[in-house]
Scaffold this motif. Structure first.
Motif, mmCIF file in Angstrom:
data_model
loop_
_atom_site.group_PDB
_atom_site.id
_atom_site.type_symbol
_atom_site.label_atom_id
_atom_site.label_comp_id
_atom_site.label_asym_id
_atom_site.label_seq_id
_atom_site.Cartn_x
_atom_site.Cartn_y
_atom_site.Cartn_z
ATOM 1 N N ASP A 109 8.894 11.866 5.732
ATOM 2 C CA ASP A 109 9.117 10.826 4.735
ATOM 3 C C ASP A 109 9.604 11.438 3.435
ATOM 4 O OD1 ASP A 109 8.245 8.734 6.387
ATOM 5 O OD2 ASP A 109 6.158 9.193 5.919
ATOM 6 N N HIS A 156 5.682 3.394 1.296
ATOM 7 C CA HIS A 156 5.115 2.127 0.847
ATOM 8 C C HIS A 156 5.180 1.171 2.035
ATOM 9 C CE1 HIS A 156 6.091 3.993 -2.976
ATOM 10 N NE2 HIS A 156 5.225 3.162 -3.523
ATOM 11 N N TYR A 157 4.107 0.402 2.239
ATOM 12 C CA TYR A 157 4.098 -0.507 3.378
ATOM 13 C C TYR A 157 3.264 -1.749 3.076
ATOM 14 C CZ TYR A 157 -0.610 1.203 4.350
ATOM 15 O OH TYR A 157 -1.936 1.515 4.257
ATOM 16 N N ASP A 194 5.676 10.357 1.080
ATOM 17 C CA ASP A 194 4.917 9.121 0.976
ATOM 18 C C ASP A 194 5.721 7.936 1.509
ATOM 19 O OD1 ASP A 194 6.710 8.333 -0.975
ATOM 20 O OD2 ASP A 194 5.272 8.299 -2.588
ATOM 21 N N ARG A 236 2.455 12.533 3.846
ATOM 22 C CA ARG A 236 2.962 12.323 5.196
ATOM 23 C C ARG A 236 4.114 13.264 5.525
ATOM 24 N NH1 ARG A 236 2.726 7.092 7.751
ATOM 25 N NH2 ARG A 236 4.967 7.355 7.950
ATOM 26 N N ASN A 267 0.845 -1.185 0.000
ATOM 27 C CA ASN A 267 0.000 0.000 0.000
ATOM 28 C C ASN A 267 0.884 1.239 0.000
ATOM 29 O OD1 ASN A 267 -2.706 -1.336 0.529
ATOM 30 N ND2 ASN A 267 -1.504 -2.095 2.240
ATOM 31 N N THR A 268 0.307 2.362 -0.378
ATOM 32 C CA THR A 268 1.022 3.640 -0.354
ATOM 33 C C THR A 268 0.239 4.618 0.498
ATOM 34 O OG1 THR A 268 1.860 3.248 -2.581
ATOM 35 C CG2 THR A 268 1.976 5.493 -1.760
ATOM 36 N N SER A 269 0.953 5.296 1.375
ATOM 37 C CA SER A 269 0.361 6.359 2.179
ATOM 38 C C SER A 269 1.036 7.658 1.752
ATOM 39 C CB SER A 269 0.593 6.087 3.665
ATOM 40 O OG SER A 269 0.023 7.105 4.447
ATOM 41 N N THR A 270 0.255 8.627 1.286
ATOM 42 C CA THR A 270 0.820 9.865 0.763
ATOM 43 C C THR A 270 0.509 11.042 1.679
ATOM 44 O OG1 THR A 270 -1.143 10.286 -0.564
ATOM 45 C CG2 THR A 270 0.647 9.073 -1.625
#
Length: 80
Positions: A18, A24-25, A22, A13, A8-11
């Motif tokens: 970061d 990736h996790y 963003d 942040r 998944n990608t969290s943007t």
């Protein structure tokens, strides 16, 4: 980089310092990412937090280290 498994990608942040805001996790054991590089070494930076776990590092297919990324509070941009 090549990601294998369910990532998944969290943007957005920027609060967590970061790279490019963003991350990736994955939450699935056995997922992986790989990259090809030319040089004499590579650094890996990540956060540490209470919802994280162990990360295995391989170089040319050989396990080099297992790093624990758990910490009671969030620590950003840690050199692992």
């Amino acid at each position: 980089m090549t990601y294998t498994g369910t990532w998944n990608t969290s943007t957005g942040r920027t609060y967590a310092s970061d790279l490019n805001g963003d991350v990736h996790y994955t939450t699935t054991n056995g997922d992986a990412f790989s990259c090809t590089f030319t040089g004499t070494g590579i650094d890996f930076r990540s956060e540490k937090n209470s919802d994280q776990g162990l990360v295995d590092f391989y170089l040319d297919g050989v396990l080099q280290a297992t790093v624990d990324t758990t910490n009671p509070t969030r620590l950003s941009q840690r050199l692992l």
